[in-house]
Design an enzyme around this catalytic site. Structure first.
Site, PDB file in Angstrom:
ATOM      1  N   ARG A   1     -71.408 -68.044 -20.446  1.00 25.81           N
ATOM      2  CA  ARG A   1     -71.565 -68.750 -19.172  1.00 25.81           C
ATOM      3  C   ARG A   1     -71.248 -67.816 -18.004  1.00 25.81           C
ATOM      4  O   ARG A   1     -71.930 -67.830 -16.979  1.00 25.81           O
ATOM      5  CB  ARG A   1     -70.655 -69.978 -19.163  1.00 25.81           C
ATOM      6  CG  ARG A   1     -70.848 -70.866 -17.966  1.00 25.81           C
ATOM      7  CD  ARG A   1     -70.195 -72.206 -18.175  1.00 25.81           C
ATOM      8  NE  ARG A   1     -68.741 -72.116 -18.220  1.00 25.81           N
ATOM      9  CZ  ARG A   1     -67.940 -73.114 -18.608  1.00 25.81           C
ATOM     10  NH1 ARG A   1     -68.453 -74.267 -18.971  1.00 25.81           N
ATOM     11  NH2 ARG A   1     -66.635 -72.967 -18.620  1.00 25.81           N
TER      12      ARG A   1
ATOM     13  N   LYS B   1     -70.403 -71.331 -12.827  1.00 23.43           N
ATOM     14  CA  LYS B   1     -69.029 -71.611 -12.421  1.00 23.43           C
ATOM     15  C   LYS B   1     -68.652 -70.690 -11.270  1.00 23.43           C
ATOM     16  O   LYS B   1     -67.883 -69.739 -11.407  1.00 23.43           O
ATOM     17  CB  LYS B   1     -68.094 -71.442 -13.626  1.00 23.43           C
ATOM     18  CG  LYS B   1     -67.032 -72.535 -13.698  1.00 23.43           C
ATOM     19  CD  LYS B   1     -66.355 -72.578 -15.048  1.00 23.43           C
ATOM     20  CE  LYS B   1     -65.061 -73.355 -15.015  1.00 23.43           C
ATOM     21  NZ  LYS B   1     -65.249 -74.809 -14.966  1.00 23.43           N
TER      22      LYS B   1
ATOM     23  N   GLU C   1     -71.590 -85.230 -11.888  1.00 20.33           N
ATOM     24  CA  GLU C   1     -70.310 -84.856 -12.493  1.00 20.33           C
ATOM     25  C   GLU C   1     -69.177 -85.596 -11.804  1.00 20.33           C
ATOM     26  O   GLU C   1     -69.369 -86.235 -10.773  1.00 20.33           O
ATOM     27  CB  GLU C   1     -70.080 -83.351 -12.347  1.00 20.33           C
ATOM     28  CG  GLU C   1     -71.121 -82.522 -13.058  1.00 20.33           C
ATOM     29  CD  GLU C   1     -70.638 -81.099 -13.298  1.00 20.33           C
ATOM     30  OE1 GLU C   1     -69.530 -80.933 -13.840  1.00 20.33           O
ATOM     31  OE2 GLU C   1     -71.375 -80.182 -12.932  1.00 20.33           O
TER      32      GLU C   1
END
Ligand SMILES: *Cc1c(COP(=O)(O)O)cnc(C)c1O
Length: 382
Positions: free
Chosen positions: A111, A213, A249
């Site tokens: 990621r 992220k 989210e």
């Protein structure tokens, strides 16, 4: 420091040398720890600064581990001026057998690589990422809480640290991992939280960086987070940027809902506005393969939530699973009264079941499950 113990196992003739991790630091009230720095100064962090064009990240723990846990940077570093920075979060957990494990670190590595691609930072190779994680855990093993009392939370950062005024990628990249012991999010029973969705506010837009992220995704939520907390809610529920009608989210964790027919659903990653959580994928896999549930990754609207959802929960490395007790909708300037969808004071049965399974797996308390999913478990050698 690494301490080896002589262990006498089984028959007197089979003497083997087995290294052991150091015990947790004595005299600490681990139960008092929340998700934070908890006033602890750990023993070392990983720091590696490389040339962004020609540089290669080091795997040399002697060179990269340092006890001084500060970084000196120019105010012109791109991390400060243009937000060229990514982070990760993972936990090292002490198991009942004395081993220390990290859950699916290669997923975090990948990621971060995807983010590095987008942010024009040289990606950290998967093996280097894992070696750095191992070195940091080993160097701080006495800060891994006792079994059942939390985890050593690791926070990898990848950032542009070269000084330059122009809006362009940095000439220098810094890979850092610091850590902090954290307590269990839930001390006893799971306690449902209350979410509020504020229409007109979104975390990520199509084409944006919501799927990586990126540190810059978080501060823009602080204002609306403060607003909903002042109203007595625990966290924001993020809606899609285009229509403010689909669920995305909850704060910094992924969201799952259970439909009346028993189907589990979570917002699809195909919009590229959802952070692909490692816990999210684990829940999907466990629900499908262990519970035989149908799992849908798709578009879930507030109307679906009102009409046919019977359970909801959020999940992420930080808090594991958090049951959702209530979802409130602030229609903002649409001139409608706030609405509320109540799931109740008790976590739903599937929420509890999945929480149990995931924590048993992560804490090494279900031997069969751990054996079956051993490819998710990354053991740290002492
Ligand atoms: C980190 C994060 C998650 C959870 O990801 P995990 O890999 O499960 O910890 C979910 N949503 C956002 C926005 C995040 O930053």
């Amino acid at each position: 420091m690494r301490i080896s113990f002589l262990l006498l196992l089984g028959l007197p003739s089979t003497i083997c040398w087995a290294a052991r991790h150091p015990d947790p630091v004595p005299g600490i009230d681990w139960d008092s720890f929340g998700f934070g720095l908890n006033g602890v100064q750990t023993d070392a962090m990983w720091l590696d600064r490389v040339d962004a064009v020609s540089g290669e990240y080091s795997t040399d723990a002697k060179r990269c581990l340092q006890t001084d846990q500060s970084i000196t940077l120019s105010p012109a570093a791109t991390v400060f001026n243009y937000g060229q920075v990514l982070f990760e979060g993972l936990k090292a957990i002490r198991w009942p057998d004395g081993s220390i494990v990290v859950f699916r670190p290669t997923d975090n590595a990948r990621r971060m690589q995807a983010g590095a691609e987008r942010f024009c930072l040289p990606p950290v190779p998967e093996a280097t990422f894992c070696q750095a994680v191992e070195a940091v855990v080993r160097a701080n093993a006495r800060w891994v809480p006792p079994c059942g009392k939390g985890a050593l939370y690791l926070r990898p950062l990848l950032m542009g640290t070269g000084a330059a005024l122009g809006v362009k990628p940095s000439s220098e990249s810094t890979f850092c991992i610091y850590c902090s012991p954290v307590g269990n999010y839930f001390k006893g029973e799971l306690k449902p939280i209350r979410l509020q969705a504020v229409k007109g506010y979104s975390r990520a837009a199509p084409g944006g960086a919501g799927a990586v992220k990126a540190s810059g995704n978080y501060a823009p939520a602080f204002g609306v987070q403060r607003l909903v907390r002042a109203r007595g809610f625990d966290e924001i529920l993020c809606l899609d940027a285009k229509t403010s009608s689909a669920l995305e989210e909850a704060g910094a964790s992924n969201l799952f809902v259970v439909f009346r027919n028993g189907t589990l659903a979570t917002p699809t990653l195909s919009t590229a506005t959802i952070l692909p959580g490692v816990t999210r994928q684990s829940i999907i896999d466990l629900a499908r393969d262990e519970l035989g549930l149908e799992v849908i990754e798709g578009r879930i609207t507030l109307d679906d939530m009102k009409e046919s959802v019977v359970e909801a929960f959020c999940y992420g490395t930080g808090a594991c699973i958090t049951p959702v007790g209530e979802v409130s909708i602030d229609h903002n300037d649409e001139g409608m009264e706030d609405e509320s969808i109540v799931f109740g004071e008790e976590p739903g049965p599937l929420t509890k079941q999945l929480y149990r399974m995931l924590t048993d797996l992560q804490t090494g308390t279900d031997a069969d499950l751990c054996a079956k999913y051993r490819h998710w478990i990354h053991q740290i050698d002492p």
